[in-house]
Enzyme design. Structure first.
Site, PDB file in Angstrom:
ATOM      1  N   LYS A 115      -1.451  -8.692 -10.921  1.00  0.00           N
ATOM      2  CA  LYS A 115      -1.729  -9.482 -12.121  1.00  0.00           C
ATOM      3  C   LYS A 115      -0.854  -9.059 -13.291  1.00  0.00           C
ATOM      4  O   LYS A 115      -0.832  -9.719 -14.324  1.00  0.00           O
ATOM      5  CB  LYS A 115      -3.213  -9.360 -12.489  1.00  0.00           C
ATOM      6  CG  LYS A 115      -3.751  -7.950 -12.496  1.00  0.00           C
ATOM      7  CD  LYS A 115      -5.269  -7.959 -12.338  1.00  0.00           C
ATOM      8  CE  LYS A 115      -5.838  -6.600 -12.025  1.00  0.00           C
ATOM      9  NZ  LYS A 115      -7.240  -6.640 -11.630  1.00  0.00           N
TER      10      LYS A 115
ATOM     11  N   LYS B 203      -0.263   6.303 -11.596  1.00  0.00           N
ATOM     12  CA  LYS B 203      -0.567   5.584 -12.833  1.00  0.00           C
ATOM     13  C   LYS B 203      -0.127   6.349 -14.077  1.00  0.00           C
ATOM     14  O   LYS B 203       0.283   5.741 -15.065  1.00  0.00           O
ATOM     15  CB  LYS B 203      -2.067   5.276 -12.895  1.00  0.00           C
ATOM     16  CG  LYS B 203      -2.506   4.274 -11.843  1.00  0.00           C
ATOM     17  CD  LYS B 203      -3.964   3.920 -11.971  1.00  0.00           C
ATOM     18  CE  LYS B 203      -4.365   2.867 -10.930  1.00  0.00           C
ATOM     19  NZ  LYS B 203      -5.771   2.456 -11.057  1.00  0.00           N
TER      20      LYS B 203
ATOM     21  N   LYS C  65       3.477  -5.591  -3.771  1.00  0.00           N
ATOM     22  CA  LYS C  65       2.125  -6.133  -3.724  1.00  0.00           C
ATOM     23  C   LYS C  65       1.936  -7.150  -4.850  1.00  0.00           C
ATOM     24  O   LYS C  65       2.443  -6.973  -5.953  1.00  0.00           O
ATOM     25  CB  LYS C  65       1.110  -4.998  -3.876  1.00  0.00           C
ATOM     26  CG  LYS C  65      -0.336  -5.393  -3.624  1.00  0.00           C
ATOM     27  CD  LYS C  65      -1.228  -4.168  -3.647  1.00  0.00           C
ATOM     28  CE  LYS C  65      -2.686  -4.548  -3.410  1.00  0.00           C
ATOM     29  NZ  LYS C  65      -3.569  -3.358  -3.434  1.00  0.00           N
TER      30      LYS C  65
END
Length: 341
Positions: free
Chosen positions: A204, A118, A201
């Site tokens: 959103k 991240k 994957k």
């Protein structure tokens, strides 16, 4: 140390950092609904403290928190069967996280792959919260003495860290106080993939809305997205081995299996040799049947925020009734003076 018997208890949560997708439903929420029952006490949480590891607009965070709660309720999380709340309403999470920051070792945190993923090249600019959040995740679990956590493979490392923290705490303070929580990794379609690229994957935050099914999508949108999902020219095989190197085909078969509570093998037995012109409309029909009622109920709940807030408040009270005594005992074991109780 004497062995301690712990109440079978499940804890899990979802971060309110964007809209819910089919991946959240099949990979997590549907499994949580199925775990409600006599085998476990179930505690489910909107982990809003985790969301602020990156900056959040306050109004957006509040709406996202309610949307996640609405999605969980609409999917079948029953406040009469489970405890449902948002993390920020139970301060014990943050308090225990600090204590665990002082138990966890720096080397353990450095091994956590999600921070590297991240933060990327901007690690020096990342918040301390993003680095330390696995300690908060351990506190989320252990403040309830949760014995089981349903997770995907990408979260298994956090449960292993939780076990390490529990084991070190128990050793350091001479009491088997915290359970060694078990990850529960099972069920079909654990990783729901992108409808436009089966190697990625479902997310959103993807570039195109057509690559995902949002839990707020209406029936027409759900059907349209599945009918336009990327596939390949070959028909469906009769066995799962025939899906090797066919990621888009495998993804749609896995989704069909998960929505119909069956296996990929069973789906292929029923649809062997079918072309996509037959299978995708069947999948779209099944998805609309299962998901459209959830979407409709989510929209109803989002139009009634006071109803959501009341459920979260009641859940937080019930959560605190479990968490606070565990936190107080933790302070006692560590030698803190707690004369204000």
């Amino acid at each position: 140390m004497a062995e301690t018997q712990f109440t079978p208890r499940v804890f899990s949560g979802i971060k309110p950092s964007g809209g819910l997708t089919l991946g959240n439903y099949l990979g997590a929420i549907k499994r949580w609904v199925d775990m409600q029952g006599p085998a476990f006490e179930t505690i489910y949480c909107v982990v809003d403290l985790h969301a602020i590891t990156v900056w959040q607009d306050p109004a957006t965070l509040a709406d996202a928190t309610r949307e996640v709660a609405a999605g969980m309720l609409a999917s079948g999380i029953d406040p009469a069967k489970s405890i449902l709340f948002n993390q920020a309403q139970v301060p014990a999470h943050a308090e225990l996280a600090w204590l665990f920051n002082c138990v966890a070792r720096l080397g353990w945190m450095n091994r956590m792959t999600q921070f590297k993923d991240k933060a990327g090249k901007n690690a020096e600019k990342a918040s301390l919260g993003l680095y330390a959040y696995p300690s908060l995740m351990a506190a989320d679990i252990l403040v309830y003495h949760a014995t089981h956590v349903p997770v995907g493979e990408d979260q298994k490392q956090h449960v292993e860290l939780t076990r390490d923290i529990a084991a070190k705490f128990n050793h350091d303070y001479g009491e088997a106080f915290f359970p060694l929580t078990e990850p529960v990794i099972e069920g079909p379609a654990m990783r729901v993939m992108n409808l436009r690229d089966g190697s990625k994957k479902m997310s959103k935050s993807g570039d195109s809305d057509m690559e995902r099914i949002n839990m707020t999508d209406d029936a027409d949108t759900i059907a349209k997205k599945f009918k336009k999902a990327r596939t390949d020219p070959e028909p469906l095989p009769g066995e799962v081995a025939g899906l090797a190197d066919r990621p888009e085909a495998k993804n749609l078969v896995d989704i069909y299996a998960a929505l119909s509570d069956t296996t990929a093998e069973a789906v292929l037995r029923d649809h062997a040799g079918a072309g996509w012109g037959t299978f995708k409309p069947a999948l779209a029909e099944l998805a609309v049947e299962k998901l459209a009622p959830i979407s409709d109920e989510m929209k109803r709940l989002m139009a009634a925020p006071d109803e959501i807030d009341a459920i979260l408040a009641k859940g937080a009270e019930r959560a605190e009734a479990i968490a606070n005594p565990i936190l107080e005992r933790t302070f006692d074991l560590m030698g803190f003076v707690r004369s204000r109780r």
